[in-house]
Design a protein around this motif. Structure first.
Motif, mmCIF file in Angstrom:
data_model
loop_
_atom_site.group_PDB
_atom_site.id
_atom_site.type_symbol
_atom_site.label_atom_id
_atom_site.label_comp_id
_atom_site.label_asym_id
_atom_site.label_seq_id
_atom_site.Cartn_x
_atom_site.Cartn_y
_atom_site.Cartn_z
ATOM 1 N N UNK A 16 10.708 7.367 -4.303
ATOM 2 C CA UNK A 16 10.433 6.844 -5.650
ATOM 3 C C UNK A 16 8.935 6.699 -5.879
ATOM 4 N N UNK A 17 8.226 6.185 -4.881
ATOM 5 C CA UNK A 17 6.771 6.004 -4.982
ATOM 6 C C UNK A 17 6.064 7.360 -5.084
ATOM 7 N N UNK A 18 6.487 8.308 -4.269
ATOM 8 C CA UNK A 18 5.866 9.632 -4.277
ATOM 9 C C UNK A 18 6.049 10.352 -5.604
ATOM 10 N N UNK A 159 -1.413 18.023 -0.114
ATOM 11 C CA UNK A 159 -1.458 16.864 -1.012
ATOM 12 C C UNK A 159 -0.036 16.384 -1.273
ATOM 13 N N UNK A 160 0.088 15.082 -1.509
ATOM 14 C CA UNK A 160 1.405 14.503 -1.795
ATOM 15 C C UNK A 160 1.962 15.012 -3.116
ATOM 16 N N UNK A 161 1.090 15.404 -4.001
ATOM 17 C CA UNK A 161 1.517 16.023 -5.258
ATOM 18 C C UNK A 161 0.355 16.838 -5.810
ATOM 19 N N UNK A 162 0.739 17.930 -6.449
ATOM 20 C CA UNK A 162 -0.287 18.796 -7.035
ATOM 21 C C UNK A 162 0.352 19.646 -8.120
ATOM 22 N N UNK A 163 -0.162 19.526 -9.320
ATOM 23 C CA UNK A 163 0.246 20.385 -10.430
ATOM 24 C C UNK A 163 1.760 20.495 -10.604
#
Length: 192
Positions: A16-18, A159-163
């Motif tokens: 959920x946090x990610x 990265x934990x998130x990208x684009x």
């Protein structure tokens, strides 16, 4: 093996946090890359338990690199069907792509997966593509980049998130994923 409720709660919080950190909001929906392996089966199960992040759409690319690849695709299709989720299965000849582009099988597979998932997301209207990379993948990525002689920025890892590509399990160890899956009675495919 019994599931540790603290582990389950922590994994749910991490996912959920990610996703929130990536910008995913309630009702956005997710395209989920599912190989059929432990990591992606755990991610899919955790996402199913986070109903605010529905709808989900399963996507699987058969790389045609292993004898069991077609069985993996069948497993993912059946998994999606069992959960009443839409599923898109693709096929590509990664080995031919690697030869054509003069790159490693691993790099060609990564490129083919990104292209496939992007095409499915564009066709289905999904903005987010969730991937099941975890902490052990991260360590392996950094080590490989170090061995290749990358720059300081390359050593940062994934990265934990990208684009629009969140990796909500990036803080989780593979052993924790296995413990969760065993405790939940999940099935997955092992890469021979």
């Amino acid at each position: 093996m019994l599931l540790n409720p603290d582990l389950e709660a922590e994994l749910m919080r991490q996912v959920a946090r990610g996703l929130a950190a990536a910008g995913c909001q309630s009702g956005d929906g997710l395209l989920v890359g599912v190989s059929g392996g432990l990591d992606s089966c755990v991610l899919l199960n955790l996402l199913l338990e986070l109903p605010t992040l529905q709808p989900l759409h399963v996507a699987h690319l058969n790389h045609q690199l292993r004898p069991a690849a077609a069985q993996d695709a069948t497993f993912v299709r059946q998994l999606a069907h069992r959960h009443r989720l839409p599923c898109t299965i693709g096929r590509t000849d990664v080995r031919a792509r690697a030869i054509q582009d003069g790159e490693s099988i691993e790099m060609a597979a990564r490129t083919c997966r990104r292209e496939f998932l992007t095409q499915v997301a564009d066709r289905t209207g999904y903005r987010w593509i969730a991937l099941a990379h975890h902490a052990d993948d991260q360590a392996e990525t950094v080590l490989l980049r170090l061995l290749r002689g990358t720059s300081g920025t390359g050593l940062a890892g994934m990265r934990a998130h990208r684009d629009g590509w969140p990796r909500p399990l990036l803080e989780t160890r593979r052993a924790e994923l296995r413990q969760y899956a065993s405790g939940k009675g999940l099935q997955w495919r092992e890469d021979e």
